[in-house]
Scaffold this motif. Structure first.
Motif, PDB file in Angstrom:
ATOM      1  N   ILE A  90       0.763  -1.229   0.012  1.00  0.00           N
ATOM      2  CA  ILE A  90       0.097   0.057  -0.040  1.00  0.00           C
ATOM      3  C   ILE A  90       0.841   1.254   0.027  1.00  0.00           C
ATOM      4  O   ILE A  90       0.454   2.088  -0.572  1.00  0.00           O
ATOM      5  CB  ILE A  90      -0.935  -0.141   1.276  1.00  0.00           C
ATOM      6  N   GLN A  91       1.940   1.411   0.759  1.00  0.00           N
ATOM      7  CA  GLN A  91       2.935   2.291   0.841  1.00  0.00           C
ATOM      8  C   GLN A  91       3.744   2.739  -0.390  1.00  0.00           C
ATOM      9  O   GLN A  91       4.742   3.404  -0.415  1.00  0.00           O
ATOM     10  CB  GLN A  91       4.043   1.927   1.888  1.00  0.00           C
ATOM     11  N   SER A  92       3.667   1.767  -1.443  1.00  0.00           N
ATOM     12  CA  SER A  92       4.456   1.855  -2.717  1.00  0.00           C
ATOM     13  C   SER A  92       4.114   3.204  -3.513  1.00  0.00           C
ATOM     14  O   SER A  92       3.659   3.131  -4.621  1.00  0.00           O
ATOM     15  CB  SER A  92       4.246   0.741  -3.540  1.00  0.00           C
ATOM     16  N   ASN A  93       4.549   4.344  -2.942  1.00  0.00           N
ATOM     17  CA  ASN A  93       4.248   5.494  -3.426  1.00  0.00           C
ATOM     18  C   ASN A  93       5.425   5.672  -4.533  1.00  0.00           C
ATOM     19  O   ASN A  93       6.567   5.761  -4.152  1.00  0.00           O
ATOM     20  CB  ASN A  93       4.543   6.685  -2.321  1.00  0.00           C
ATOM     21  N   PRO A  94       4.958   5.860  -5.758  1.00  0.00           N
ATOM     22  CA  PRO A  94       6.328   5.670  -6.717  1.00  0.00           C
ATOM     23  C   PRO A  94       6.998   7.026  -7.078  1.00  0.00           C
ATOM     24  O   PRO A  94       8.010   7.049  -7.248  1.00  0.00           O
ATOM     25  CB  PRO A  94       5.354   5.738  -8.058  1.00  0.00           C
ATOM     26  N   VAL A  95       6.338   7.991  -6.327  1.00  0.00           N
ATOM     27  CA  VAL A  95       7.156   9.204  -6.254  1.00  0.00           C
ATOM     28  C   VAL A  95       8.457   9.160  -5.189  1.00  0.00           C
ATOM     29  O   VAL A  95       9.285   9.977  -5.542  1.00  0.00           O
ATOM     30  CB  VAL A  95       6.078  10.531  -5.904  1.00  0.00           C
ATOM     31  N   ARG A  96       7.941   8.421  -4.337  1.00  0.00           N
ATOM     32  CA  ARG A  96       9.160   8.260  -3.214  1.00  0.00           C
ATOM     33  C   ARG A  96      10.178   7.227  -3.597  1.00  0.00           C
ATOM     34  O   ARG A  96      11.013   6.842  -2.851  1.00  0.00           O
ATOM     35  CB  ARG A  96       8.665   7.998  -1.902  1.00  0.00           C
ATOM     36  N   GLY A  97      10.187   6.541  -4.845  1.00  0.00           N
ATOM     37  CA  GLY A  97      10.911   5.590  -5.036  1.00  0.00           C
ATOM     38  C   GLY A  97      10.671   4.183  -4.279  1.00  0.00           C
ATOM     39  O   GLY A  97      11.688   3.522  -4.176  1.00  0.00           O
ATOM     40  N   GLU A  98       9.300   3.964  -3.937  1.00  0.00           N
ATOM     41  CA  GLU A  98       9.283   2.777  -3.134  1.00  0.00           C
ATOM     42  C   GLU A  98       8.664   1.570  -3.955  1.00  0.00           C
ATOM     43  O   GLU A  98       8.035   0.645  -3.528  1.00  0.00           O
ATOM     44  CB  GLU A  98       8.202   3.087  -2.054  1.00  0.00           C
ATOM     45  N   PHE A  99       8.624   1.701  -5.460  1.00  0.00           N
ATOM     46  CA  PHE A  99       7.912   0.803  -6.439  1.00  0.00           C
ATOM     47  C   PHE A  99       8.654  -0.404  -6.056  1.00  0.00           C
ATOM     48  O   PHE A  99       7.774  -1.320  -6.065  1.00  0.00           O
ATOM     49  CB  PHE A  99       7.856   1.538  -7.858  1.00  0.00           C
ATOM     50  N   GLY A 100       9.868  -0.470  -5.933  1.00  0.00           N
ATOM     51  CA  GLY A 100      10.545  -1.899  -6.057  1.00  0.00           C
ATOM     52  C   GLY A 100      10.178  -2.578  -4.915  1.00  0.00           C
ATOM     53  O   GLY A 100      10.141  -3.977  -4.841  1.00  0.00           O
ATOM     54  N   ALA A 101      10.000  -2.005  -3.770  1.00  0.00           N
ATOM     55  CA  ALA A 101       9.736  -2.538  -2.482  1.00  0.00           C
ATOM     56  C   ALA A 101       8.284  -3.309  -2.527  1.00  0.00           C
ATOM     57  O   ALA A 101       8.040  -4.311  -2.192  1.00  0.00           O
ATOM     58  CB  ALA A 101       9.909  -1.790  -1.177  1.00  0.00           C
ATOM     59  N   GLY A 102       7.385  -2.531  -3.286  1.00  0.00           N
ATOM     60  CA  GLY A 102       5.944  -2.960  -3.525  1.00  0.00           C
ATOM     61  C   GLY A 102       6.122  -4.244  -4.319  1.00  0.00           C
ATOM     62  O   GLY A 102       5.182  -5.301  -4.203  1.00  0.00           O
ATOM     63  N   LEU A 103       6.696  -4.057  -5.377  1.00  0.00           N
ATOM     64  CA  LEU A 103       6.994  -5.653  -6.202  1.00  0.00           C
ATOM     65  C   LEU A 103       7.502  -6.648  -5.579  1.00  0.00           C
ATOM     66  O   LEU A 103       6.861  -7.775  -5.640  1.00  0.00           O
ATOM     67  CB  LEU A 103       7.803  -5.195  -7.303  1.00  0.00           C
ATOM     68  N   ASP A 104       8.257  -6.442  -4.542  1.00  0.00           N
ATOM     69  CA  ASP A 104       8.852  -7.321  -3.681  1.00  0.00           C
ATOM     70  C   ASP A 104       7.862  -8.042  -2.882  1.00  0.00           C
ATOM     71  O   ASP A 104       7.806  -9.244  -2.330  1.00  0.00           O
ATOM     72  CB  ASP A 104      10.279  -7.017  -2.968  1.00  0.00           C
ATOM     73  N   ALA A 105       7.148  -7.059  -2.263  1.00  0.00           N
ATOM     74  CA  ALA A 105       5.915  -7.409  -1.331  1.00  0.00           C
ATOM     75  C   ALA A 105       5.119  -8.224  -1.871  1.00  0.00           C
ATOM     76  O   ALA A 105       4.503  -9.460  -1.496  1.00  0.00           O
ATOM     77  CB  ALA A 105       5.465  -6.192  -0.529  1.00  0.00           C
ATOM     78  N   ALA A 106       4.458  -7.676  -3.108  1.00  0.00           N
ATOM     79  CA  ALA A 106       3.427  -8.663  -3.985  1.00  0.00           C
ATOM     80  C   ALA A 106       3.951  -9.989  -4.224  1.00  0.00           C
ATOM     81  O   ALA A 106       3.328 -10.986  -4.266  1.00  0.00           O
ATOM     82  CB  ALA A 106       3.170  -7.751  -5.078  1.00  0.00           C
ATOM     83  N   ALA A 107       5.226 -10.006  -4.846  1.00  0.00           N
ATOM     84  CA  ALA A 107       5.846 -11.357  -5.214  1.00  0.00           C
ATOM     85  C   ALA A 107       5.722 -12.210  -3.797  1.00  0.00           C
ATOM     86  O   ALA A 107       5.594 -13.581  -3.919  1.00  0.00           O
ATOM     87  CB  ALA A 107       7.586 -11.117  -5.436  1.00  0.00           C
ATOM     88  N   ALA A 108       6.329 -11.821  -2.857  1.00  0.00           N
ATOM     89  CA  ALA A 108       6.193 -12.618  -1.573  1.00  0.00           C
ATOM     90  C   ALA A 108       4.853 -12.966  -1.189  1.00  0.00           C
ATOM     91  O   ALA A 108       4.769 -14.352  -0.821  1.00  0.00           O
ATOM     92  CB  ALA A 108       6.814 -11.790  -0.448  1.00  0.00           C
ATOM     93  N   LEU A 109       3.838 -12.324  -1.339  1.00  0.00           N
ATOM     94  CA  LEU A 109       2.493 -12.636  -1.170  1.00  0.00           C
ATOM     95  C   LEU A 109       1.984 -13.703  -1.964  1.00  0.00           C
ATOM     96  O   LEU A 109       1.438 -14.790  -1.769  1.00  0.00           O
ATOM     97  CB  LEU A 109       1.657 -11.374  -1.236  1.00  0.00           C
ATOM     98  N   TYR A 110       2.338 -13.457  -3.242  1.00  0.00           N
ATOM     99  CA  TYR A 110       1.777 -14.500  -4.222  1.00  0.00           C
ATOM    100  C   TYR A 110       2.674 -15.836  -4.212  1.00  0.00           C
ATOM    101  O   TYR A 110       1.944 -16.734  -4.275  1.00  0.00           O
ATOM    102  CB  TYR A 110       2.326 -14.073  -5.891  1.00  0.00           C
ATOM    103  N   GLU A 111       3.872 -15.899  -3.567  1.00  0.00           N
ATOM    104  CA  GLU A 111       4.501 -16.917  -3.351  1.00  0.00           C
ATOM    105  C   GLU A 111       3.806 -17.846  -2.191  1.00  0.00           C
ATOM    106  O   GLU A 111       3.560 -18.986  -2.201  1.00  0.00           O
ATOM    107  CB  GLU A 111       5.884 -16.731  -3.182  1.00  0.00           C
ATOM    108  N   TYR A 112       3.521 -17.116  -1.148  1.00  0.00           N
ATOM    109  CA  TYR A 112       2.773 -17.684  -0.036  1.00  0.00           C
ATOM    110  C   TYR A 112       1.672 -18.287  -0.482  1.00  0.00           C
ATOM    111  O   TYR A 112       1.464 -19.496  -0.025  1.00  0.00           O
ATOM    112  CB  TYR A 112       2.907 -16.546   0.850  1.00  0.00           C
ATOM    113  N   PHE A 113       0.790 -17.523  -1.129  1.00  0.00           N
ATOM    114  CA  PHE A 113      -0.475 -18.162  -1.509  1.00  0.00           C
ATOM    115  C   PHE A 113      -0.393 -19.189  -2.525  1.00  0.00           C
ATOM    116  O   PHE A 113      -1.383 -19.861  -2.614  1.00  0.00           O
ATOM    117  CB  PHE A 113      -1.365 -16.911  -2.005  1.00  0.00           C
ATOM    118  N   THR A 114       0.490 -19.152  -3.308  1.00  0.00           N
ATOM    119  CA  THR A 114       0.666 -20.154  -4.365  1.00  0.00           C
ATOM    120  C   THR A 114       0.840 -21.430  -3.550  1.00  0.00           C
ATOM    121  O   THR A 114       0.003 -22.488  -3.835  1.00  0.00           O
ATOM    122  CB  THR A 114       1.798 -19.979  -5.318  1.00  0.00           C
TER     123      THR A 114
END
Length: 392
Positions: free
Chosen positions: A167-191
């Motif tokens: 949710i905090q992946s504010n692209p203006v603040r350069g946090e987009f990569g962290a958001g991608l990593d969090a989404a990937a971790a969630l998808y891996e867990y739920f897979t």
């Protein structure tokens, strides 16, 4: 008003801290406003936002619901999910998951939620400072949605961390990569968890999703993962931020707080007013499928349009004296949960959790105070709330 041209960015730190002054300017002077920073048109008046929500054929959700700066594509964060789909697929998917959110099922959760609320408050210190978000507002809805999904409660802190990062992946603040990593971790867990439920079905929502069929076909793996992410994040972020925003508003209005403590029957109406007054979801985006002329502006097919729920809920034309917090208002028309086909499926659950949490909090700790100087806000465009809220 300032002589400077009116600009609006949902990612600006000052707007995140207090968006309501610029909302007033938008409604008065630029109700169909082009935001270069968000790369979208911005609708701020109640009637315009409501009309757009009621017209999903023109204002499509399929291309994404989050405003992004030019050159930023957030679609890779999200697999196909209910909230980012249009009919007829949206209708089919919603029919599946809505079975878990019937009035009867939600009402049956009340004793469970009451026990959780009391247990969480029992774990907080009787005097001195405590952390409201991590100690109460975050765990409560996270536990409830984890129990509904069937995932272990012990994983809730990890879920909360992933969800907050996403949710905090504010692209203006350069946090987009962290958001991608969090989404990937969630998808891996739920897979892995979905595979386990296929092998060992249980009486929970995750199993129901795995076994669900649409027109004789099971949901795809991507659709299942999209459901899991949506239910986890939306299932607790909205309530967490509703509770933290409510704690602040009521601390700033001690007379109203005392009125609610004296008469708990007023709390359900107060929850509606709290949703209106400081909406946890400030706005979501749509994409135009046809040109729209509005307030002298020509919006074109393919343009993104940001619908400001938070501004619509502060529009004096819909809610007289809208900047006044009034628990006697009964704002049934507020749009904090959206409207139309995308009305939040978990709205009744969020309302139930908020009612029980506030009634119990008002009984157990009726004179709380918050330390806003030490509080840490979410730096998210559409989501308004706190990462940390010290309370005493």
């Amino acid at each position: 008003m300032s002589d400077q041209p009116l600009t609006y960015s949902p990612f600006d730190a000052e707007v995140i801290a207090d968006p309501y002054p610029v909302y007033r300017e938008l409604r008065a002077n630029s109700p169909a406003h082009w935001s270069r920073e968000a790369n979208s048109w911005v609708l701020s008046r109640y009637d315009d936002v409501s009309a757009a929500l009621a017209d999903p054929a023109t204002y499509s959700s399929a291309s994404g619901i989050f405003p992004t700066p030019p050159g930023v594509d957030m679609t890779e964060l999200f697999l196909p999910m209910l909230i980012m789909s249009d009919p007829p697929r949206h209708t089919q998917l919603r029919q599946i998951v809505s079975r878990a959110f019937t009035p009867r099922r939600i009402a049956a959760l009340e004793p469970h939620i009451e026990t959780l609320v009391k247990d969480l408050l029992d774990q907080t210190p009787e005097a001195g400072n405590w952390e409201f978000v991590s100690g109460f507002a975050g765990p409560l809805p996270a536990i409830v949605i984890a129990d509904m999904l069937g995932v272990p409660r012990d994983d809730r802190d990890q879920f909360r961390a992933w969800s907050t990062t996403l949710i905090q992946s504010n692209p203006v603040r350069g946090e987009f990569g962290a958001g991608l990593d969090a989404a990937a971790a969630l998808y891996e867990y739920f897979t892995a968890f979905l595979a386990e439920r296929r092998a060992h079905p249980q009486d929970d929502l995750m199993t129901a999703l795995v076994q669900a069929e649409v027109d004789g076909e099971y949901l795809s793996e991507e659709e299942l993962l999209g459901f899991c992410l949506l239910l986890l994040v939306a299932g607790h972020e909205t309530t967490t931020n509703l509770l933290s925003n409510s704690a602040v508003v009521l601390a700033q209005h001690p007379d109203v707080r005392q009125q609610l403590a004296d008469d708990p029957e007023l709390v359900p109406a107060a929850v509606e007013e709290l949703l209106r007054f400081d909406s946890p979801v400030q706005g979501l985006a749509r994409t135009l499928t046809a040109p729209v002329e509005l307030h002298g502006e020509s919006m074109q097919t393919g343009d993104t349009v940001l619908l400001l729920f938070g501004s619509a809920n502060r529009d004096d034309h819909a809610f007289p004296h809208a900047d006044r917090f009034d628990v006697n208002r009964h704002p049934e028309r507020q749009v904090a949960f959206g409207r139309g086909i995308h009305f939040c499926l978990g709205a009744s659950l969020a309302r139930l959790e908020a009612r029980i949490a506030l009634q119990t909090l008002l009984t157990r700790r009726p004179d709380w105070d918050v330390d806003l100087d030490a509080a840490v806000r979410l730096h998210s465009g559409p989501i308004r709330g706190y990462i940390s809220l010290p309370m005493q």
